[in-house]
Write an enzyme that holds these catalytic residues in place. Structure first.
Site, mmCIF file in Angstrom:
data_model
loop_
_atom_site.group_PDB
_atom_site.id
_atom_site.type_symbol
_atom_site.label_atom_id
_atom_site.label_comp_id
_atom_site.label_asym_id
_atom_site.label_seq_id
_atom_site.Cartn_x
_atom_site.Cartn_y
_atom_site.Cartn_z
ATOM 1 N N PRO A 24 18.110 49.546 48.621
ATOM 2 C CA PRO A 24 18.428 49.106 49.994
ATOM 3 C C PRO A 24 19.286 47.856 49.946
ATOM 4 O O PRO A 24 19.028 46.943 49.157
ATOM 5 C CB PRO A 24 17.046 48.815 50.598
ATOM 6 C CG PRO A 24 16.166 48.524 49.417
ATOM 7 C CD PRO A 24 16.675 49.385 48.297
ATOM 8 N N CYS A 121 12.123 41.160 50.883
ATOM 9 C CA CYS A 121 13.306 40.490 51.422
ATOM 10 C C CYS A 121 13.029 39.010 51.647
ATOM 11 O O CYS A 121 12.099 38.644 52.372
ATOM 12 C CB CYS A 121 13.738 41.135 52.735
ATOM 13 S SG CYS A 121 15.187 40.347 53.480
ATOM 14 N N LYS A 160 8.241 48.150 48.391
ATOM 15 C CA LYS A 160 9.117 47.382 47.496
ATOM 16 C C LYS A 160 8.729 45.912 47.557
ATOM 17 O O LYS A 160 8.685 45.321 48.640
ATOM 18 C CB LYS A 160 10.586 47.562 47.898
ATOM 19 C CG LYS A 160 11.593 46.930 46.939
ATOM 20 C CD LYS A 160 13.012 47.366 47.324
ATOM 21 C CE LYS A 160 14.045 46.883 46.308
ATOM 22 N NZ LYS A 160 14.339 45.456 46.434
ATOM 23 N N GLY A 221 16.848 45.357 39.792
ATOM 24 C CA GLY A 221 17.337 44.067 39.314
ATOM 25 C C GLY A 221 18.171 44.203 38.055
ATOM 26 O O GLY A 221 17.679 44.638 37.010
#
Length: 373
Positions: A24, A121, A160, A221
Site C-alpha cells: 500500500p 502508518c 500490517k 521494507g
C-alpha cells in the site's frame, strides 16, 4: 456472523504464501498502478489506505465503457477498482472503531479479495485519529477491530504493522493479532519513527515468523530489486514479500527481466487513461517513477498540463486520439484542449499556459516527497 470454517481459513491463508505483492502506498497505489503491477506479475496488490468513514455507505457505480467500479460520496470519488483485479486486490483500511470498520468493509467486500487493517502508518493525520501506528499502542482496540472484521465479513482479513524498539513487545503484539483469526500478517521491518532511507531490520522478522507459524508472515521494507525477494525469504523465513519504492521506480520489478522506465511509464499512462484516472494523480506518479530528474523526457513530462501533452511527450499521441481521450472525463483531465463546445482555440491555449490554471493540487506538478515504503 460469518466465521470461516477451518478448510476455508486454510485456503485463505494459502493466498498469502509464496507471493510477491504490491505494498500500500499513499497516492500511488491507485487503480492504474495496481493493474499495471498485476500485468507485470504481482500476485496480490494492496490499495492505498482509505479511511473507514470515507468508504462506509458510499454509492457504487460501474462505468460500462471502461469497466471501472467507483465508490463515491457527496460527489467525490473515494475508491475505484475493476473486475480485472477483483480476485487479487486487498483493500487497506484505516480505522479506530470496530463498528465503523465493519460498516466500511461491508460496503466494498464484494469487489475485493481481502481487507487489510493498517496499523503501521506513522503519518500525522492517521496517528492523530487513533489509526495507523497509534493502534500498536492500543492493542485492545486493534484486536477488537480485527475480531469484528474476521467474524463478520466474507473475505480474508489481514493486518500490517511495524516493529517496536523492544523485540518482546513486538512479539507479544504479533501473538495477540494472530489470535484474532487473521489470514496473514505483514511486518514493515522499521519502527514507527524510522524513515525509508534507514535500512529495514530484516533480522527482526525471523522470530516473528517462528512464533506465528503456520500463519503467513509477509515482509515489507527494502525490496528494491527482483533479486531481493529470494534474499529476504531465505534470510528471514518470510512467507511472502511486498515492495513499495521498488514498484515506484519501475512497476515491472515483479518480473525477473524488467522493462525500461520509459516503457513502463508508457504502459502506466495508457493504463491510467483506460481507467479514467485523475490526470493530477497520474502525473504525480509518473514523476515519482523518474529518479533521474535530468532525463530529457522528465523535463517534458514535468511541463505537461494534460493527458494530450503527456502522451505527446511519450510518443503515444496516436493512442491518445484513438483510444485514450475517449476514456477520460473532463473532470479527470480538466486542462485538456477542448475540441468543440464553449472553449475555442484561444481559450484552450490560454488554459494550457495560464499560471493560475493548476491541476488538482500543486503537489501533482513537482512531487517533493517520495511515497512511503
Amino acid at each position: 456472523m460469518t466465521v470461516p470454517d477451518s478448510e476455508k481459513h486454510q485456503a485463505w491463508q494459502d493466498r498469502y504464501r509464496n507471493g510477491y505483492f504490491l505494498a500500500p502506498m499513499v497516492r500511488v497505489g491507485t487503480l492504474p498502478m495496481r493493474l499495471l503491477s498485476l500485468h507485470y506479475g504481482a500476485d496480490l496488490v494492496w490499495t492505498c489506505e482509505i479511511i473507514d468513514k470515507s468508504i462506509a455507505n458510499c454509492l457504487r457505480t460501474v462505468n460500462d465503457q471502461t469497466g471501472v467500479i467507483s465508490y463515491s460520496k457527496d460527489g467525490r470519488e473515494i475508491f475505484t477498482t475493476h473486475k480485472d483485479e477483483k480476485s487479487r486486490v486487498v483493500f487497506q483500511m484505516g480505522s479506530a472503531s470496530p463498528d465503523t470498520a465493519l460498516e466500511a468493509a461491508r460496503t466494498i467486500e464484494n469487489d475485493v479479495a481481502g481487507i487489510d487493517l493498517n496499523c503501521g502508518c506513522p503519518m500525522k493525520f492517521s496517528v492523530q485519529g487513533g489509526m495507523g501506528a497509534a493502534l500498536m499502542e492500543d492493542p485492545d482496540r486493534l484486536c477488537a477491530i480485527l475480531e469484528a472484521l474476521v467474524q463478520n465479513v466474507s473475505v480474508p482479513v489481514t493486518c500490517k504493522i511495524r516493529v517496536f524498539d523492544d523485540e518482546e513487545k513486538t512479539i507479544e503484539l504479533a501473538r495477540r493479532i494472530a489470535a484474532t483469526g487473521i489470514s496473514a500478517l505483514t511486518v514493515h521491518c522499521r519502527t514507527r519513527y524510522m524513515r525509508p532511507r534507514e535500512k529495514a531490520m530484516w533480522h527482526r522478522l525471523n522470530r516473528i515468523v517462528d512464533e506465528l507459524s503456520p500463519l503467513p508472515v509477509i515482509l515489507n521494507g527494502d525490496i528494491c530489486h527482483f533479486d531481493d525477494v529470494q534474499k529476504a525469504r531465505e534470510s528471514t523465513g518470510a512467507t511472502s514479500v511486498m515492495t513499495a519504492r521498488g514498484a515506484i521506480a519501475n512497476p515491472s520489478i515483479f518480473r525477473k527481466e524488467s522493462v525500461s522506465v520509459l516503457e513502463a511509464t508508457v504502459e502506466f499512462v495508457k493504463t491510467a487513461m483506460r481507467a479514467s484516472n485523475s490526470y493530477a494523480n497520474t502525473k504525480y506518479t509518473v514523476l515519482l517513477m523518474y529518479t533521474d530528474t535530468k532525463a530529457p523526457e522528465y523535463k517534458v513530462l514535468q511541463a505537461s498540463k494534460c493527458y494530450e501533452a503527456m502522451c505527446g511527450a511519450l510518443g503515444i499521441a496516436e493512442f491518445y486520439h484513438a483510444e485514450g481521450k475517449l476514456c477520460v472525463t473532463d473532470r479527470n483531465d480538466p486542462m485538456r484542449v477542448k475540441q468543440n463546445g464553449a472553449l475555442g482555440k484561444r481559450s484552450a491555449v490560454k488554459n494550457e499556459t495560464s499560471v493560475n490554471a493548476q491541476p488538482e493540487s500543486d503537489a501533482a506538478e513537482t512531487p517533493t516527497k517520495r511515497a512511503k515504503a
